[in-house]
Motif scaffolding. Sequence first.
Motif, short mmCIF file in Angstrom:
data_model
loop_
_atom_site.label_atom_id
_atom_site.label_comp_id
_atom_site.label_asym_id
_atom_site.label_seq_id
_atom_site.Cartn_x
_atom_site.Cartn_y
_atom_site.Cartn_z
N TRP A 70 0.81 -1.21 0.00
CA TRP A 70 0.00 0.00 0.00
C TRP A 70 0.85 1.27 0.00
O TRP A 70 0.33 2.37 -0.17
CB TRP A 70 -0.97 0.01 1.18
N LEU A 71 2.18 1.10 0.16
CA LEU A 71 3.08 2.23 0.04
C LEU A 71 3.72 2.32 -1.34
O LEU A 71 4.63 3.13 -1.55
CB LEU A 71 4.18 2.15 1.10
N LEU A 109 -0.22 4.82 -4.55
CA LEU A 109 -0.53 6.04 -3.83
C LEU A 109 -1.01 7.15 -4.77
O LEU A 109 -1.96 7.87 -4.48
CB LEU A 109 0.70 6.52 -3.05
N THR A 158 -4.47 6.36 -6.06
CA THR A 158 -5.50 6.47 -5.03
C THR A 158 -5.78 7.92 -4.66
O THR A 158 -6.94 8.33 -4.55
CB THR A 158 -5.09 5.69 -3.77
N ILE A 213 1.19 13.99 1.14
CA ILE A 213 2.15 13.01 1.65
C ILE A 213 3.52 13.66 1.83
O ILE A 213 4.21 13.43 2.83
CB ILE A 213 2.23 11.80 0.69
N LEU A 234 6.91 7.29 5.06
CA LEU A 234 6.38 7.50 3.72
C LEU A 234 7.50 7.55 2.68
O LEU A 234 8.60 8.03 2.96
CB LEU A 234 5.56 8.80 3.68
N LEU A 260 8.35 8.50 -4.50
CA LEU A 260 7.07 9.10 -4.86
C LEU A 260 7.27 10.32 -5.76
O LEU A 260 6.56 10.50 -6.76
CB LEU A 260 6.31 9.50 -3.60
#
Length: 236
Positions: free
Chosen positions: A10-11, A16, A19, A28, A41, A46
Amino acid sequence: MTTLALGPSWLEPNQLIDTFGPYGVMAIVFAESGLLIGFFLPGDSLLFTTGMLVTTDVIKQDLWLICLGLVAAAIIGDQVGYLFGRKVGPALFKRPDSRFFKQENVEKAHEFFEKHGPKSLVLARFVPIVRTFTPIIAGVSRMNYRSFLIFNIIGGVLWGAGVTLLGAWLGKSALVRDNIEAMLVGIVLLSVLPIVFEYLRARKGKKNQPAAGPGQPGGAPQPPQPPVQRGRHAKR
């Protein structure tokens, strides 16, 4: 296109982004930059993935606008962390038996900032976990606010925009897109290099320092001096 997170599924950066969208990514980044709960995080991967998805038109937003939002989120996040440490930190972290911090850790953080200066704020941006706690410790140590603000902005721009633009630039290559898992692992490994280099440089500098003399830190103490006489009875 899927990506791999170095942690729970889910990371995963791609998940992410799917979603929460671009605004969720900014939230985030904000949380990881200055909130204690955001230390886990995946900020680097990301940002990189966001830049790559923008350049491949998966995210339908202008790259400059995404970078601007991410930089603002990073800067504001550190700002919140600093204010939290400055206002609330001393009351929470002075107790020796604190769950997360001890008084000696606060003192060590203060010594770290005194030794390395504001550049520690820029270096910490590129190190997972460290970037979350650095602004809080800076606030606890009551680092000069003007210096904090300047280097907070510098670090926020270099990290928030720099890593995103790197992802956008490399994301144009099919080779990178087909080996994104290896790229994300490489980003994590590269993120610790600044601290490794800084540690080695500081260690080398410490070895090259001359032995402390009398009256200097670490040197032999000087004998106590007689008090200076003042007033009309003082010798002339």
